[in-house]
Scaffold this motif. Sequence first.
Motif, PDB file in Angstrom:
ATOM      1  N   ARG A  33     -44.158  34.173 -88.235  1.00  0.00           N
ATOM      2  CA  ARG A  33     -45.064  33.113 -87.784  1.00  0.00           C
ATOM      3  C   ARG A  33     -45.903  33.594 -86.607  1.00  0.00           C
ATOM      4  NH1 ARG A  33     -46.606  28.025 -87.757  1.00  0.00           N
ATOM      5  NH2 ARG A  33     -47.089  27.054 -85.763  1.00  0.00           N
ATOM      6  N   SER A  36     -48.846  35.409 -87.647  1.00  0.00           N
ATOM      7  CA  SER A  36     -49.844  34.675 -88.417  1.00  0.00           C
ATOM      8  C   SER A  36     -50.661  33.710 -87.559  1.00  0.00           C
ATOM      9  CB  SER A  36     -49.149  33.884 -89.539  1.00  0.00           C
ATOM     10  OG  SER A  36     -48.459  32.758 -89.026  1.00  0.00           O
ATOM     11  N   ARG A  62     -38.584  27.520 -86.045  1.00  0.00           N
ATOM     12  CA  ARG A  62     -39.438  26.793 -85.106  1.00  0.00           C
ATOM     13  C   ARG A  62     -38.552  25.978 -84.149  1.00  0.00           C
ATOM     14  NH1 ARG A  62     -44.734  24.761 -88.456  1.00  0.00           N
ATOM     15  NH2 ARG A  62     -45.415  24.314 -86.328  1.00  0.00           N
ATOM     16  N   HIS A 323     -45.720  28.790 -79.862  1.00  0.00           N
ATOM     17  CA  HIS A 323     -45.123  29.185 -81.143  1.00  0.00           C
ATOM     18  C   HIS A 323     -45.202  28.060 -82.170  1.00  0.00           C
ATOM     19  CE1 HIS A 323     -42.354  31.348 -83.786  1.00  0.00           C
ATOM     20  NE2 HIS A 323     -41.656  30.232 -83.919  1.00  0.00           N
ATOM     21  N   ASN A 324     -44.912  26.842 -81.753  1.00  0.00           N
ATOM     22  CA  ASN A 324     -44.854  25.723 -82.688  1.00  0.00           C
ATOM     23  C   ASN A 324     -46.177  25.003 -82.863  1.00  0.00           C
ATOM     24  OD1 ASN A 324     -42.050  25.957 -83.258  1.00  0.00           O
ATOM     25  ND2 ASN A 324     -41.568  24.957 -81.318  1.00  0.00           N
ATOM     26  N   THR A 328     -52.088  28.617 -87.581  1.00  0.00           N
ATOM     27  CA  THR A 328     -52.158  29.941 -88.198  1.00  0.00           C
ATOM     28  C   THR A 328     -53.612  30.246 -88.551  1.00  0.00           C
ATOM     29  OG1 THR A 328     -51.868  29.091 -90.442  1.00  0.00           O
ATOM     30  CG2 THR A 328     -49.851  29.592 -89.180  1.00  0.00           C
TER      31      THR A 328
END
Length: 337
Positions: A33, A36, A62, A323-324, A328
């Motif tokens: 992730r 991306s 996540r 991150h969450n 993307t």
Amino acid sequence: MMDFRISSLSEVPALAASLPKADEAARKAALARQNSLTKPPGSLGRLEELAVFMAGWRATARPEIALAQAIVFAGNHGICAQGVNPYPQEVTAQMVANYRAGGASINQICAVTGAELDAVELDLDRPTADFTQGPAMTEAETLDAMNRGAAAVRADADVLILGEMGIGNSTIASAVAAALFGGPVAGWVGRGTGSDDAGVKRKIDAIERGLALHGGKDAMGILAALGGREQAAICGATLAARSRGIPVILDGFICTSAAAPLFGAAPALLDHCLVGHVSVEPGHRRLLDAMGKEPILNLGMRLGEGSGAALALGILRAALACHNGMATFGEAGVSDK
């Protein structure tokens, strides 16, 4: 899940094989992730590493932090009889009261970074023994403190922040670090809460006498011989967190030294631990280098009580927010080629 308990110090090294390890599938999914998201791969540096670390230990690609628990463990020390601290031991109980009233630095930092603070006092009216005269704690006393530390960890926490308070415990930290990793004692000793040159010399002398008396012990034996109840509680809390897959943020020199016997018993026992900051206490960088740990922050702090670890929680929250929450390339319609 049953409550985590330790029945003997000799069983601790073997826990490295039986306690949970990071979930490799979740870690790989989190890394995929990261690669991306709408940024050059690696461009968020340590934030990316922290997000992947959290994914592995929380076993989800996540991870989120719904509950961050901070614990300050407090204990008193017989080594104060050697004149190693300029403050009376009554200050330990007074500071515990200050934590509970909301008046300490750690209270303010936890309020900002979103941690729930608990202060746990460990027999403040019964200091450990003076380690220049004999072992600071018996095995039974050490295990009692470890299990009380373990019992303080909330099973529903997503991350655990550890700190300590105890007049005389910078001497304890230096003694434990010197016993575990060797080298001249003077290289491990700093001014702590404000010792003058004569006080630093008393600390070095007391530690050298303690090392001479208690040489040849294994890592957990060092904890009992030279440590304190709050140090043992930190070890117990660290192991209990590991049993539940809860990542830990250690604080400064004293807190890191408190957990160091676990590293000495089996380095993998601290794989789930981050270090919130590097203290200006001279032994902390040496200790981190010996343990292969890189601190999140370097702000010239040396307060203790979990303050640096609680600050680092803010960085950890930012890492997970990116991150969450970031899109993307596909979601944003941005070309990644």
